[in-house]
Enzyme design. Sequence first.
Site, PDB file in Angstrom:
ATOM      1  N   ASP A  49      31.855  10.664  45.563  1.00 23.09           N
ATOM      2  CA  ASP A  49      32.927   9.762  45.140  1.00 23.09           C
ATOM      3  C   ASP A  49      34.257  10.298  45.645  1.00 23.09           C
ATOM      4  O   ASP A  49      34.441  11.513  45.775  1.00 23.09           O
ATOM      5  CB  ASP A  49      32.960   9.650  43.608  1.00 23.09           C
ATOM      6  CG  ASP A  49      33.850   8.513  43.119  1.00 23.09           C
ATOM      7  OD1 ASP A  49      34.227   7.660  43.948  1.00 23.09           O
ATOM      8  OD2 ASP A  49      34.162   8.480  41.916  1.00 23.09           O
ATOM      9  N   TYR A  87      27.633  15.629  33.657  1.00 22.09           N
ATOM     10  CA  TYR A  87      26.655  14.608  33.268  1.00 22.09           C
ATOM     11  C   TYR A  87      25.346  15.180  32.738  1.00 22.09           C
ATOM     12  O   TYR A  87      24.379  14.453  32.547  1.00 22.09           O
ATOM     13  CB  TYR A  87      26.393  13.671  34.456  1.00 22.09           C
ATOM     14  CG  TYR A  87      27.633  12.919  34.871  1.00 22.09           C
ATOM     15  CD1 TYR A  87      28.045  11.795  34.173  1.00 22.09           C
ATOM     16  CD2 TYR A  87      28.415  13.362  35.938  1.00 22.09           C
ATOM     17  CE1 TYR A  87      29.197  11.107  34.533  1.00 22.09           C
ATOM     18  CE2 TYR A  87      29.572  12.685  36.301  1.00 22.09           C
ATOM     19  CZ  TYR A  87      29.952  11.565  35.600  1.00 22.09           C
ATOM     20  OH  TYR A  87      31.099  10.895  35.948  1.00 22.09           O
ATOM     21  N   PHE A  90      35.079  19.407  42.485  1.00 22.85           N
ATOM     22  CA  PHE A  90      36.130  18.403  42.601  1.00 22.85           C
ATOM     23  C   PHE A  90      37.371  19.011  43.228  1.00 22.85           C
ATOM     24  O   PHE A  90      37.880  20.044  42.758  1.00 22.85           O
ATOM     25  CB  PHE A  90      36.503  17.833  41.225  1.00 22.85           C
ATOM     26  CG  PHE A  90      35.551  16.794  40.710  1.00 22.85           C
ATOM     27  CD1 PHE A  90      35.642  15.473  41.148  1.00 22.85           C
ATOM     28  CD2 PHE A  90      34.569  17.127  39.801  1.00 22.85           C
ATOM     29  CE1 PHE A  90      34.768  14.504  40.670  1.00 22.85           C
ATOM     30  CE2 PHE A  90      33.695  16.169  39.318  1.00 22.85           C
ATOM     31  CZ  PHE A  90      33.787  14.856  39.756  1.00 22.85           C
ATOM     32  N   ILE A 103      34.789  12.928  32.061  1.00 24.30           N
ATOM     33  CA  ILE A 103      33.879  14.001  31.645  1.00 24.30           C
ATOM     34  C   ILE A 103      34.684  15.162  31.048  1.00 24.30           C
ATOM     35  O   ILE A 103      35.852  15.364  31.380  1.00 24.30           O
ATOM     36  CB  ILE A 103      33.019  14.485  32.834  1.00 24.30           C
ATOM     37  CG1 ILE A 103      33.895  14.988  33.977  1.00 24.30           C
ATOM     38  CG2 ILE A 103      32.067  13.392  33.287  1.00 24.30           C
ATOM     39  CD1 ILE A 103      33.113  15.596  35.134  1.00 24.30           C
ATOM     40  N   TYR A 132      41.275  12.438  43.950  1.00 23.90           N
ATOM     41  CA  TYR A 132      40.170  13.391  43.871  1.00 23.90           C
ATOM     42  C   TYR A 132      39.094  13.063  44.889  1.00 23.90           C
ATOM     43  O   TYR A 132      38.977  11.942  45.372  1.00 23.90           O
ATOM     44  CB  TYR A 132      39.540  13.355  42.474  1.00 23.90           C
ATOM     45  CG  TYR A 132      38.802  12.072  42.207  1.00 23.90           C
ATOM     46  CD1 TYR A 132      37.427  11.950  42.445  1.00 23.90           C
ATOM     47  CD2 TYR A 132      39.482  10.940  41.756  1.00 23.90           C
ATOM     48  CE1 TYR A 132      36.763  10.756  42.222  1.00 23.90           C
ATOM     49  CE2 TYR A 132      38.818   9.745  41.529  1.00 23.90           C
ATOM     50  CZ  TYR A 132      37.463   9.657  41.762  1.00 23.90           C
ATOM     51  OH  TYR A 132      36.811   8.477  41.556  1.00 23.90           O
TER      52      TYR A 132
END
Length: 334
Positions: A246, A304, A320, A278, A235
């Site tokens: 990330d 988040y 993502f 998540i 990812y």
Amino acid sequence: MKKYILYFIAPLLSLSALTANAQTGAVKKRPATAKSGVAKKAVPAKKTVTPPQVVGMLKTSKGSFYKIYTANTGVKPKTSDVITFNFIQKTDKDSVLYNSFAAGHPAQAQIQPSRGLGDMMDVFPLLAAKDSALVKIPADSIFKGHEEARPPFFPKGSFLSFVIKMEKIQSINEAMAERNAALEKQKQAEVAAANAYVASHGLKTTSTASGLQYVITSPTDKGKPANGDTVLVNYTGKLLNGKVFDSSIEANAKAAGLDQPGRPYEPISVVLGEGRVIPGWEEALLLLNEGSKATFIIPSGLAYGDRGSGAIPPGSTLLFDIELVKVNPAKKTK
């Protein structure tokens, strides 16, 4: 503590004693004597030494020292009320540890019985809205019983200082109504921003009931995972502004300038249904076939939320690019 209480009530005690003497005609008794006729020696009172850092300050029953700079006549908070306040946290040497004014995020707390000096619940009820105060908490009390956690900038006899500005006092119902209105406004703004991103990038997404949007960029006809299965995932995560926060793919991480020392660049392992990722990921991975790739647009409520995480600001919609590399089915029990 006793020194400060006596300092303020001594005049009242003296007046009461004089009044009682005048009414009863009482006179001072002679010092008690022992059988030998020798007067007993008075035991000298133990002197309390005030640390220089808190000279001139008042003290609560819990042991916090405080000085109110501005005292307004408004209502003070009571149990269960919600307060909004800004603060600067400092050491005795005025080294700033945290400044909510500079951060732009005032703190909130619900008034409850004090559980320890660090929660300042012995000080907050003394302040009305727009009051400002200096609070000093003995570091020795904070780290009592766990000295190993004491940082070097809080030596023995030092104080943790707070400069506080009480911004707002609300009932719990008022605070919840305000919070819900803010969340709804934020949600609408998030949806508008996500839709604008989709339109500007010409994406034809599918939306789920939860608000998750996705587009399959590389489909396969292999099987989909189920809860309990272990999946291997590559990812790259981004914000709506395109900033990568990330990635499990080395080339993407380096291109984005990510500093991830010691990280192995390989697919991560996720057991679906265990809540270790998540909620947006839990839902997203169940939509993919093994070997497929997709782009997911995950609202903050499935990520988040209003807390944020690291490089992810509060209330952020996340993008993502995900590849479901491998599905390892859960072992079936007989």
